[in-house]
Design a protein around this motif. Structure first.
Motif, mmCIF file in Angstrom:
data_model
loop_
_atom_site.group_PDB
_atom_site.id
_atom_site.type_symbol
_atom_site.label_atom_id
_atom_site.label_comp_id
_atom_site.label_asym_id
_atom_site.label_seq_id
_atom_site.Cartn_x
_atom_site.Cartn_y
_atom_site.Cartn_z
ATOM 1 N N ALA A 81 0.832 -1.209 0.000
ATOM 2 C CA ALA A 81 0.000 0.000 0.000
ATOM 3 C C ALA A 81 0.864 1.256 0.000
ATOM 4 N N ARG A 82 1.906 1.231 0.794
ATOM 5 C CA ARG A 82 2.779 2.397 0.918
ATOM 6 C C ARG A 82 3.526 2.688 -0.387
ATOM 7 N N LEU A 83 3.968 1.637 -1.073
ATOM 8 C CA LEU A 83 4.721 1.803 -2.314
ATOM 9 C C LEU A 83 3.817 1.781 -3.555
ATOM 10 N N GLN A 84 2.531 1.521 -3.344
ATOM 11 C CA GLN A 84 1.541 1.437 -4.420
ATOM 12 C C GLN A 84 1.936 0.387 -5.454
ATOM 13 N N ILE A 85 2.267 -0.801 -4.941
ATOM 14 C CA ILE A 85 2.599 -1.953 -5.773
ATOM 15 C C ILE A 85 1.829 -3.154 -5.230
ATOM 16 N N SER A 86 1.854 -4.259 -5.935
ATOM 17 C CA SER A 86 1.131 -5.440 -5.472
ATOM 18 C C SER A 86 1.920 -6.178 -4.391
ATOM 19 N N THR A 87 1.214 -6.997 -3.618
ATOM 20 C CA THR A 87 1.892 -7.802 -2.593
ATOM 21 C C THR A 87 2.841 -8.799 -3.252
ATOM 22 N N ARG A 88 2.489 -9.260 -4.418
ATOM 23 C CA ARG A 88 3.372 -10.181 -5.147
ATOM 24 C C ARG A 88 4.703 -9.506 -5.492
ATOM 25 N N THR A 89 4.646 -8.244 -5.893
ATOM 26 C CA THR A 89 5.865 -7.497 -6.197
ATOM 27 C C THR A 89 6.703 -7.300 -4.942
ATOM 28 N N VAL A 90 6.065 -7.057 -3.813
ATOM 29 C CA VAL A 90 6.797 -6.923 -2.542
ATOM 30 C C VAL A 90 7.544 -8.215 -2.243
ATOM 31 N N ARG A 91 6.854 -9.342 -2.396
ATOM 32 C CA ARG A 91 7.505 -10.639 -2.160
ATOM 33 C C ARG A 91 8.651 -10.863 -3.138
ATOM 34 N N ARG A 92 8.466 -10.443 -4.377
ATOM 35 C CA ARG A 92 9.517 -10.575 -5.390
ATOM 36 C C ARG A 92 10.742 -9.731 -5.021
ATOM 37 N N LEU A 93 10.509 -8.499 -4.576
ATOM 38 C CA LEU A 93 11.611 -7.623 -4.162
ATOM 39 C C LEU A 93 12.386 -8.237 -2.992
ATOM 40 N N ALA A 94 11.662 -8.864 -2.075
ATOM 41 C CA ALA A 94 12.304 -9.517 -0.938
ATOM 42 C C ALA A 94 13.127 -10.721 -1.391
ATOM 43 N N ALA A 95 12.587 -11.499 -2.315
ATOM 44 C CA ALA A 95 13.286 -12.689 -2.811
ATOM 45 C C ALA A 95 14.562 -12.308 -3.568
ATOM 46 N N MET A 96 14.527 -11.174 -4.280
ATOM 47 C CA MET A 96 15.691 -10.715 -5.033
ATOM 48 C C MET A 96 16.728 -10.049 -4.130
ATOM 49 N N GLY A 97 16.307 -9.677 -2.905
ATOM 50 C CA GLY A 97 17.221 -9.001 -1.995
ATOM 51 C C GLY A 97 17.182 -7.491 -2.103
ATOM 52 N N THR A 98 16.321 -6.964 -2.968
ATOM 53 C CA THR A 98 16.186 -5.517 -3.130
ATOM 54 C C THR A 98 15.573 -4.885 -1.890
ATOM 55 N N LEU A 99 14.659 -5.582 -1.270
ATOM 56 C CA LEU A 99 13.993 -5.127 -0.054
ATOM 57 C C LEU A 99 14.279 -6.147 1.047
ATOM 58 N N PRO A 100 15.193 -5.816 1.967
ATOM 59 C CA PRO A 100 15.512 -6.763 3.041
ATOM 60 C C PRO A 100 14.275 -7.090 3.878
ATOM 61 N N ALA A 101 14.154 -8.341 4.260
ATOM 62 C CA ALA A 101 13.002 -8.811 5.029
ATOM 63 C C ALA A 101 13.466 -9.528 6.289
ATOM 64 N N VAL A 102 12.577 -9.542 7.267
ATOM 65 C CA VAL A 102 12.823 -10.256 8.523
ATOM 66 C C VAL A 102 11.794 -11.367 8.616
ATOM 67 N N ARG A 103 12.253 -12.582 8.827
ATOM 68 C CA ARG A 103 11.330 -13.712 9.005
ATOM 69 C C ARG A 103 11.136 -13.938 10.496
ATOM 70 N N ILE A 104 9.881 -14.008 10.899
ATOM 71 C CA ILE A 104 9.511 -14.307 12.286
ATOM 72 C C ILE A 104 8.617 -15.538 12.186
ATOM 73 N N GLY A 105 9.229 -16.695 12.329
ATOM 74 C CA GLY A 105 8.490 -17.933 12.085
ATOM 75 C C GLY A 105 8.112 -17.988 10.618
#
Length: 64
Positions: A23-47
Protein backbone atom coordinates in the motif's frame (compact mmCIF):
# COMPACT_ATOMS: atom_id res chain seq x y z
CA UNK A 1 11.31 -20.05 -2.47
CA UNK A 2 14.54 -18.40 -1.44
CA UNK A 3 14.87 -17.15 2.14
CA UNK A 4 14.67 -13.33 2.23
CA UNK A 5 17.67 -11.35 3.42
CA UNK A 6 17.60 -10.24 7.01
CA UNK A 7 18.60 -6.92 8.50
CA UNK A 8 19.65 -5.93 11.98
CA UNK A 9 16.71 -4.51 13.97
CA UNK A 10 16.96 -0.79 14.70
CA UNK A 11 15.69 0.83 17.87
CA UNK A 12 12.34 2.51 17.27
CA UNK A 13 12.06 1.09 13.77
CA UNK A 14 8.67 -0.54 13.35
CA UNK A 15 7.97 -3.55 11.22
CA UNK A 16 5.50 -3.54 8.35
CA UNK A 17 3.51 -6.38 6.80
CA UNK A 18 3.63 -7.24 3.12
CA UNK A 19 0.23 -5.58 2.62
CA UNK A 20 1.34 -2.40 4.41
CA UNK A 21 4.47 -2.17 2.24
CA UNK A 22 2.44 -2.77 -0.92
CA UNK A 23 0.00 0.00 0.00
CA UNK A 24 2.78 2.40 0.92
CA UNK A 25 4.72 1.80 -2.31
CA UNK A 26 1.54 1.44 -4.42
CA UNK A 27 2.60 -1.95 -5.77
CA UNK A 28 1.13 -5.44 -5.47
CA UNK A 29 1.89 -7.80 -2.59
CA UNK A 30 3.37 -10.18 -5.15
CA UNK A 31 5.86 -7.50 -6.20
CA UNK A 32 6.80 -6.92 -2.54
CA UNK A 33 7.51 -10.64 -2.16
CA UNK A 34 9.52 -10.57 -5.39
CA UNK A 35 11.61 -7.62 -4.16
CA UNK A 36 12.30 -9.52 -0.94
CA UNK A 37 13.29 -12.69 -2.81
CA UNK A 38 15.69 -10.71 -5.03
CA UNK A 39 17.22 -9.00 -1.99
CA UNK A 40 16.19 -5.52 -3.13
CA UNK A 41 13.99 -5.13 -0.05
CA UNK A 42 15.51 -6.76 3.04
CA UNK A 43 13.00 -8.81 5.03
CA UNK A 44 12.82 -10.26 8.52
CA UNK A 45 11.33 -13.71 9.01
CA UNK A 46 9.51 -14.31 12.29
CA UNK A 47 8.49 -17.93 12.08
CA UNK A 48 6.33 -18.12 8.96
CA UNK A 49 5.74 -14.36 8.90
CA UNK A 50 7.72 -11.93 6.78
CA UNK A 51 8.10 -8.35 7.95
CA UNK A 52 9.92 -5.29 6.62
CA UNK A 53 11.67 -2.48 8.50
CA UNK A 54 10.13 0.94 7.90
CA UNK A 55 13.60 2.35 7.26
CA UNK A 56 14.19 -0.07 4.37
CA UNK A 57 10.80 0.78 2.84
CA UNK A 58 11.58 4.52 3.14
CA UNK A 59 14.79 3.96 1.15
CA UNK A 60 12.74 2.48 -1.71
CA UNK A 61 10.33 5.44 -1.61
CA UNK A 62 13.12 7.91 -2.31
CA UNK A 63 13.52 8.97 -5.94
CA UNK A 64 16.90 8.20 -7.53
Amino acid sequence: MRTPNTTIPRAGDGLLTTRQVAARLQISTRTVRRLAAMGTLPAVRIGRLVRFHQHDVRLLERPL
